[in-house]
Design an enzyme around this catalytic site. Structure first.
Site, PDB file in Angstrom:
ATOM      1  N   GLU A 169       0.812  -1.228   0.000  1.00 40.06           N
ATOM      2  CA  GLU A 169       0.000   0.000   0.000  1.00 40.06           C
ATOM      3  C   GLU A 169       0.841   1.271   0.000  1.00 40.06           C
ATOM      4  O   GLU A 169       0.549   2.215  -0.723  1.00 40.06           O
ATOM      5  CB  GLU A 169      -0.947   0.020   1.214  1.00 40.06           C
TER       6      GLU A 169
ATOM      7  N   HIS B  30      -9.495  -4.800  11.353  1.00 39.86           N
ATOM      8  CA  HIS B  30     -10.223  -4.662  10.097  1.00 39.86           C
ATOM      9  C   HIS B  30     -11.518  -3.884  10.256  1.00 39.86           C
ATOM     10  O   HIS B  30     -12.358  -3.900   9.372  1.00 39.86           O
ATOM     11  CB  HIS B  30     -10.551  -6.042   9.511  1.00 39.86           C
TER      12      HIS B  30
END
Lengths: 351, 449
Positions: free
Chosen positions: B183, B252
């Site tokens: 990322e 998450h």
């Protein structure tokens, strides 16, 4: 943007002449007279500019962080000689030399250092954050290593558009330990991005000597091996060696063969920033580099020896450069600060 | 007589399509044999047998859509399984896009104000949020060659959440770009490409992973325009699911609206309906600034009415009155709207008419819309799923106090996620999240009833 100085115009003419005169690519054996003198002039401008910036910092005209490039001039000047218009340049916060090499106006750069409205970022970026879309200079980045994927992104745009421009992405031996550098190497390799990664190995990551922070610190060119990126280690104090290696790297990238790594073995004479007394290294070490490897003195000695120019000719260049730098410094001190209304401009582009 | 049940194949799956049977009645099934293929909203998955024996009955024929998780779909074992087949729910009934537990499938804007952006007489079509985002991206990619999509699994895998399904086929690998799992690096590359004038859409598989890349989002994308004196902006969209999904735990399940909402130079959009998702995505892609586009996994499969227009663009920075009322103003955005609208229904049943504002954009915030409503209702409850401290709702509360103090008959109330990392256990997760009842209690609190 600030008015172009006489220097910029002259330089443009010079380099055109140099291109005509140089003919086929030269090896490391030597530069033409025009190339030697252009390199001398460009490196000297950076040297004198940085000295003046140091002086203005001491006088309180320049604030914050200020990282000088003195000693490393051959790297950007040699690279620039291999580039063509439209190629992009991006680097870290030690960026004044890169901007001058790109042809940015010394007045605009110096005025940004003093935080004035005639600065390249209208006084809102400072030493570490300066840009010129016109000269394809993409910063000026204050976060160590951040410029590496950004530079690969410029290369990505070239490939996406199908042009043959290359992105010259500079970072130091300190940044070479950032994880994002390797994330970028990986993507640059699989996507064959036209990106030259120039590692300026000046042997100190701020105050940490490279061997204390970096595995195999004298061989950072090997860092691309795992990604299949060709690399070369170069004498970054010799502008001819830099130009020679840069020519190879540029040709490789332009041909669509993917990225290339150049490790420039160089040295900074000053501390990391203006507030760094550089106590972590011996004075003799600096002295030895200055006496034996100074990039500007090397050219000077060669030019005199080969009778390409006289002492007087070089003195004339010195005087020209001093005039340009003096004028830039005067402008940077007299130019007004940005209008208070500038506080709230340039946060968004109007949609 | 083991029944084979429709399996849950993702954290948020509530139903799926029984695409294909790979065994016939009478076949002998061994443990580990693939017996069927099931299409979820994310992917087509194979179902393996756990029990062994002859396949005695197929209860749900191939091709049936909308089969609820845990519905018996087949029987393995002896022939007396037949009654089980009769007991099974009729699969035909499930063919309609079944209502979800959390939100009505098609949002009927009953007492809502008409959307001023939709011309009168416009045909409306039902569309999921997922389809809306996909069609917005595809339309913009057809319109502008500089727009491309980059991210993990966006291409050959067809999108981790199937948002980009089919886009690789249409636009090719030059414009729908699979990245490595990196990322920080690809966000930097995309931002650099934006500096050079391209218009990247960066998909984060979830915004939780964007924390690896947040330096480039903030220091590179958001600040460069200012630092360059206006020379060099980043026209880029960072998008992906944000906030809690279902039982995926603390790392998450986080809502980043307040994080990005704090940064000058960023625009932050968080739609609830498919119509807004489509219109705002198109606006985000065209915007010359970096836009954070916060989606929600639970909303992806929900259907809404979307105006059938060639170029449906919803302006960034404009709130929408989702329901007109006069007793209390409820302000929310994204999935918070699910609970807020449900609360408005419950309040209506008790005679309390709540006005519901869907912010849609977090930054720049449509403060005038909130203030106007509060001037009318004199009471305000704001609702979000994120952490309560330094949150979007704390900002709203401060702004309403500053700009509508004299109109308030009660302190502004806030309803937010609990101040804890998201727990995994089903009951604890439920406690950590916002509920419609929380909103009802807060609304009654500011009404002193």
């Amino acid at each position: 943007m600030a008015v172009k100085s006489a220097y910029i115009a002259k330089k443009g003419e010079k380099s055109q002449k140099a291109e005509k005169a140089s003919g086929p690519p030269l090896s490391n054996s030597g530069f033409t007279k025009d190339q030697e003198l252009a390199a001398y002039r460009d490196m000297l401008l950076i040297r004198r500019f940085e000295e003046k910036a140091g002086q203005l910092y001491g006088m309180g005209f320049i604030g914050g962080f200020c990282h000088l490039y003195i000693g490393q001039e051959a790297v950007v000047v040699g690279l620039q000689m291999a580039q063509k218009e439209g190629d992009q340049v991006i680097t870290s916060y030690r960026d004044h030399g890169h901007m001058l090499a790109c042809g940015m106006d010394p007045r605009g750069v110096m005025a940004e250092l003093t935080g004035r409205r005639g600065g390249y970022s209208r006084g809102k970026g400072g030493s570490m954050h300066m840009f010129s879309r016109e000269k394809q200079f993409f910063g000026g980045h204050g976060i160590v290593g951040a410029q590496v994927p950004l530079g690969a992104g410029l290369a990505f745009a070239n490939k996406y558009r199908g042009n043959d421009h290359v992105s010259v992405t500079y970072f130091g031996d300190g940044a070479a330990n950032q994880g994002q550098v390797y994330e970028t190497f990986n993507m640059a390799s699989i996507w064959k991005l036209p990106c030259i990664f120039v590692i300026e190995n000046n042997r100190y990551a701020m105050g940490t000597a490279a061997p204390r922070s970096t595995a195999l610190s004298d061989k950072l060119s090997a860092r691309g091996e795992a990604f299949g990126i060709p690399a070369e280690q170069v004498d970054g104090m010799d502008v001819r060696a830099v130009k020679d290696a840069a020519d190879k790297a540029v040709a490789h990238c332009r041909s669509g063969a993917g990225p290339y790594i150049l490790e420039m073995m160089t040295y900074r004479y000053r501390g990391h920033s203006m507030s760094d007394p550089a106590k972590y290294r011996a004075k003799e070490e600096v002295q030895k580099m200055r006496e034996e490897h100074d990039p500007i003195e090397q050219v000077k000695a060669r030019v005199i020896r080969a009778n390409m120019a006289s002492e007087d000719d070089l003195k004339k260049i010195d005087a020209d450069i001093r005039a340009i730098v003096t004028e830039a410094a005067e402008f940077a001190q007299s130019d007004p600060e940005p209008d208070a209304a500038e506080l709230y401009t340039d946060i968004y582009v109007n949609a | 007589m083991p029944n084979i049940l429709m399996p849950a194949l993702s954290p948020t799956m509530e139903e799926g399509k029984l695409a294909k049977w790979l065994k016939n009645v009478g076949d002998n099934v061994k443990s580990g044999d693939v017996i069927a293929e099931i299409e979820t909203d994310k992917a087509t998955m194979e179902v393996e047998a756990v029990d062994e024996g002859p396949l005695t009955a197929i209860l749900v024929p191939a091709g049936t859509e909308g089969v609820k998780v845990n519905t018996p779909i087949a029987v393995i074992g002896e022939a007396d399984a037949a009654p089980a087949a009769k007991a099974a729910p009729a699969p035909e009934a499930a063919k309609v896009d079944a209502p979800a537990t959390a939100a009505p499938a098609v949002i009927v804007a009953a007492p809502a104000a008409a959307d001023p952006e939709v011309p009168e007489g416009t045909e409306m079509v039902s569309m999921t949020v997922r389809e809306a985002i996909r069609s917005a991206m595809s339309e913009e990619m057809r319109r502008d060659k500089d727009v491309f999509l980059m991210g993990e699994e966006v291409g050959e895998y067809q999108g981790a959440y199937k948002i980009s399904q089919g886009m690789l086929d249409e636009f090719g690998p030059q414009r729908v770009i699979d990245t490595p799992i990196t990322e920080h690096g690809f966000t930097g590359i995309a931002t650099g490409a934006a500096f050079a004038g391209l218009r990247p859409i960066v998909e984060f598989m979830t915004f939780n992973f964007a924390m690896q890349a947040i330096d480039h989002i903030i220091n590179s994308a958001a600040k460069t325009l200012y630092m360059s004196g206006g020379q060099m902006g980043a026209p880029i969209v960072f998008r992906g699911p944000n906030g809690a999904a279902a039982r995926v735990g603390a790392q998450h399940s986080q809502d980043y609206a307040a994080w990005y909402g704090a940064i000058p130079g960023l625009k932050v959009v968080m739609p609830y309906t498919a119509s807004d998702a489509k219109g705002l995505m198109k606006a985000a892609i065209r915007d010359p600034n970096p836009v954070i586009f916060l989606e929600n996994e639970i909303l992806y499969g929900k259907s809404f009415e979307v105006p059938k227009l060639d170029d449906w663009v919803v302006p960034i920075g404009k709130a929408r009155i989702a329901r007109v009322g006069r007793h209390v103003t409820l302000v929310s955005f994204g999935i918070g709207m699910v609970h807020t609208l449900a609360a408005a229904d419950k309040l209506a049943a008790e005679g309390i008419e709540a006005e519901v504002i869907d912010l849609r954009t977090i930054r720049p915030m449509d403060l005038p819309a909130i203030v106007e409503s509060v001037k009318k209702t004199n009471r305000c409850v704001c609702v979000e799923e994120g952490f309560p401290q330094f949150s979007v709702t704390s900002e709203i509360a401060a702004q309403v106090m500053t700009h509508a103090f004299d109109y308030l008959d009660a302190p502004v109330a806030r309803v937010a996620g609990k101040d804890v990392p998201m727990p995994y256990a089903a009951n604890l997760e439920k406690l950590a999240l916002v509920s419609a009842d929380d909103v009802v209690i807060a609304a009654k609190g500011v009404l002193y009833v």
